[in-house]
Design an enzyme around this catalytic site. Structure first.
Site, short mmCIF file in Angstrom:
data_model
loop_
_atom_site.label_atom_id
_atom_site.label_comp_id
_atom_site.label_asym_id
_atom_site.label_seq_id
_atom_site.Cartn_x
_atom_site.Cartn_y
_atom_site.Cartn_z
N HIS A 261 88.46 23.42 -41.75
CA HIS A 261 88.09 24.36 -42.82
C HIS A 261 89.05 25.53 -42.82
O HIS A 261 89.51 25.96 -41.77
CB HIS A 261 86.66 24.88 -42.62
CG HIS A 261 86.07 25.43 -43.88
ND1 HIS A 261 86.25 26.73 -44.26
CD2 HIS A 261 85.35 24.82 -44.85
CE1 HIS A 261 85.65 26.91 -45.43
NE2 HIS A 261 85.11 25.78 -45.80
N ASP A 312 80.98 18.61 -45.93
CA ASP A 312 81.06 17.28 -46.53
C ASP A 312 80.78 16.16 -45.54
O ASP A 312 80.45 15.05 -45.95
CB ASP A 312 82.45 17.07 -47.15
CG ASP A 312 82.62 17.89 -48.39
OD1 ASP A 312 81.76 17.79 -49.27
OD2 ASP A 312 83.61 18.65 -48.48
N1 COA Z 1 92.07 15.88 -39.93
C1 COA Z 1 93.12 15.99 -39.11
N2 COA Z 1 93.80 17.11 -38.91
C2 COA Z 1 93.42 18.20 -39.59
C3 COA Z 1 92.32 18.17 -40.47
C4 COA Z 1 91.64 16.96 -40.62
N3 COA Z 1 90.59 16.87 -41.43
N4 COA Z 1 92.16 19.40 -40.99
C5 COA Z 1 93.09 20.18 -40.48
N5 COA Z 1 93.87 19.45 -39.62
C6 COA Z 1 94.97 19.94 -38.84
C7 COA Z 1 96.24 19.97 -39.66
O1 COA Z 1 96.96 18.75 -39.57
C8 COA Z 1 96.97 21.09 -39.00
O2 COA Z 1 97.47 20.64 -37.76
P1 COA Z 1 98.95 21.00 -37.30
O3 COA Z 1 98.95 22.51 -37.23
O4 COA Z 1 99.07 20.30 -36.01
O5 COA Z 1 99.81 20.45 -38.38
C9 COA Z 1 95.88 22.09 -38.67
O6 COA Z 1 94.71 21.28 -38.50
C10 COA Z 1 95.64 23.13 -39.76
O7 COA Z 1 95.43 22.47 -40.99
P2 COA Z 1 95.77 23.09 -42.42
O8 COA Z 1 96.06 21.99 -43.38
O9 COA Z 1 96.78 24.19 -42.29
O10 COA Z 1 94.41 23.75 -42.79
P3 COA Z 1 94.00 24.24 -44.25
O11 COA Z 1 93.24 25.48 -44.06
O12 COA Z 1 95.13 24.26 -45.20
O13 COA Z 1 93.06 23.04 -44.74
C11 COA Z 1 91.28 21.70 -45.26
C12 COA Z 1 91.70 23.07 -44.78
C13 COA Z 1 89.77 21.67 -45.45
C14 COA Z 1 91.95 21.35 -46.59
C15 COA Z 1 91.70 20.65 -44.18
O14 COA Z 1 91.01 20.90 -42.99
C16 COA Z 1 91.46 19.22 -44.64
O15 COA Z 1 92.32 18.63 -45.28
N6 COA Z 1 90.28 18.62 -44.30
C17 COA Z 1 89.96 17.30 -44.74
C18 COA Z 1 89.40 17.34 -46.16
C19 COA Z 1 88.02 17.94 -46.21
O16 COA Z 1 87.15 17.62 -45.40
N7 COA Z 1 87.78 18.78 -47.22
C20 COA Z 1 86.48 19.41 -47.44
C21 COA Z 1 86.55 20.87 -47.16
S1 COA Z 1 84.94 21.62 -47.20
#
Ligand code: COA
Length: 375
Positions: A261, A312
């Site tokens: 998140h 979710d």
């Molecule tokens: N699975 C695997 N790795 C994840 C992850 C996931 N669901 N969510 C974050 N990470 C990792 C990223 O790869 C990154 O790792 P790194 O620094 O080694 O590259 C780190 O955690 C930070 O992720 P980042 O993309 O910068 O976080 P964000 O704040 O931009 O993204 C979300 C937040 C929610 C978009 C992201 O966690 C995600 O894509 N989750 C899956 C989709 C989801 O469940 N969405 C519903 C949100 S309520």
């Protein structure tokens, strides 16, 4: 040149709101000051919608009147019903269907297209009342079943499950679904709500803002994640296969849907409530398979990446066990979140300023035009 800000506006505060607040350090979400865990335990979706719109919990009289008003607005205008039937026949994606139905609701709702507070409140009531009818009708029609007349004497959760399944739900299922609606109602400046506020800030009306919000919610990084979570749990199939599946996804550098998140650094409090509902639902239905798989996935993701489940993750098996088809999970999210979107549109219009940020230009410096003959 404007200075670049954090990618994805991370940690950027874009404006005041009195509607809801996320404290990502301690895992707290409040609606108008009330903790989401208290609301999930004590209140109903209708109370929460009133709270989001008016700032205070309703009195018994206000709540009774509001429930009657919502129930009275559940039936759809004929043209909207016809559109849904056509879209069901064409197997339209459910979020696209909801967007088109919202646009047509605006066409039908001649008297409430303005942005005066009383018109906006009325239009918001129409949207909250009609989204469940729209989604249920769409699903019944695409299965070749007759739509169910919206019940006039019951709450939103019971009405939706009745219209979807063609029979009144078990009261315990209805209560679980009501809690799910409470938990999804608002979440500060998330992507779809921010989209709604940007649109509202141009003085566009609530229908336009909700159209844009539905589009933003549809993506897999936002509301679209819940459908993918269930596809993953189905693909895993049994709890013993969860760990290997997660490791494989992570080895391919893919994301595990339903984890991570932008704001929460500890477990999302909505996930904590839904985890408990998921466990109890499994016990009640004598099928703990989905809960067991989900817990094993959560353990594997924690061990590998130290990521917490988000709203979710457990919402997917909960909806599944309530008999909601997987491809409706995101429109069900919208049935609830439209209450928050509309509250934010009203708050934006009450004290509006156009939202118009700057881009950090990284293109070529100013240069002379090159005529076509010289290229
Ligand atoms: N699975 C695997 N790795 C994840 C992850 C996931 N669901 N969510 C974050 N990470 C990792 C990223 O790869 C990154 O790792 P790194 O620094 O080694 O590259 C780190 O955690 C930070 O992720 P980042 O993309 O910068 O976080 P964000 O704040 O931009 O993204 C979300 C937040 C929610 C978009 C992201 O966690 C995600 O894509 N989750 C899956 C989709 C989801 O469940 N969405 C519903 C949100 S309520």
């Amino acid at each position: 040149m404007a200075m670049p800000t954090a990618a994805g506006l991370e940690d950027v505060v874009v404006g005041p709101t009195a509607i809801s607040d996320v404290n990502g350090q301690i895992g707290q979400l409040i609606y108008r000051g009330y903790d989401i865990r208290d609301l999930a335990r004590e209140s109903t979706f209708e109370e929460v919608v009133w709270l989001l719109w008016h700032g205070e919990l309703p009195s018994a009289k206000e709540l009774g009147d509001f429930q009657r008003e919502l129930a009275a607005e559940r039936p759809l205008p004929d043209d909207v019903a016809t559109l849904i039937d056509q879209l069901a026949a064409r197997a339209a994606p459910p979020m696209t269907m909801l967007r088109l139905a919202t646009s047509l609701l605006e066409v039908e709702d001649r008297g409430v297209r303005g942005i005066a507070p009383e018109e906006e409140l009325r239009a918001s009531l129409h949207l909250v009342a009609r989204f469940p009818t729209i989604v249920a009708r769409f699903h019944r029609r695409r299965q070749g079943l007759a739509p169910v007349t919206p019940p006039a004497d019951t709450d939103t959760a019971t009405a939706f499950l009745t219209m979807l399944h063609g029979a009144p739900p078990d009261p315990a299922d209805s209560r679980d679904f009501d809690t799910l609606l409470i938990l999804h109602a608002d979440h500060e400046f998330n992507a779809s709500t921010f989209a709604a506020r940007v649109i509202a800030a141009t003085l566009a009306n609530v229908f336009a803002a909700v159209d844009g919000a539905i589009a933003a919610l549809s993506g897999p990084l936002h509301g679209g994640a819940n459908e993918r979570v269930m596809a993953m749990l189905e693909a895993i199939g049994t709890p013993d296969r969860a760990e290997a599946y997660v490791q494989q996804i992570l080895a391919q550098r893919q994301r595990v849907m339903g984890f991570g998140h932008r704001v929460y650094k500890v477990e999302d409090p909505r996930a904590t409530v839904l985890r408990q509902i998921c466990r109890q639902l499994g016990q009640r239905k004598h099928d703990s398979r989905w809960y067991d798989i989900a817990e094993r996935v959560a353990e594997a993701v924690w061990n590998a990446k130290h990521l917490f489940p988000n709203v979710d993750f457990f919402s997917a098996p909960v909806q599944y066990m309530l008999g909601i088809p997987i491809d409706l999970f995101t429109v069900v999210f919208a049935i609830s979140r439209v209450s928050g979107w509309t509250a934010h549109v009203m708050e934006q219009h009450a004290n509006n300023r156009l939202i118009r940020p700057r881009g950090a230009y990284v293109g070529p410096a100013p240069r002379p035009y090159v005529p076509l003959s010289a290229r």
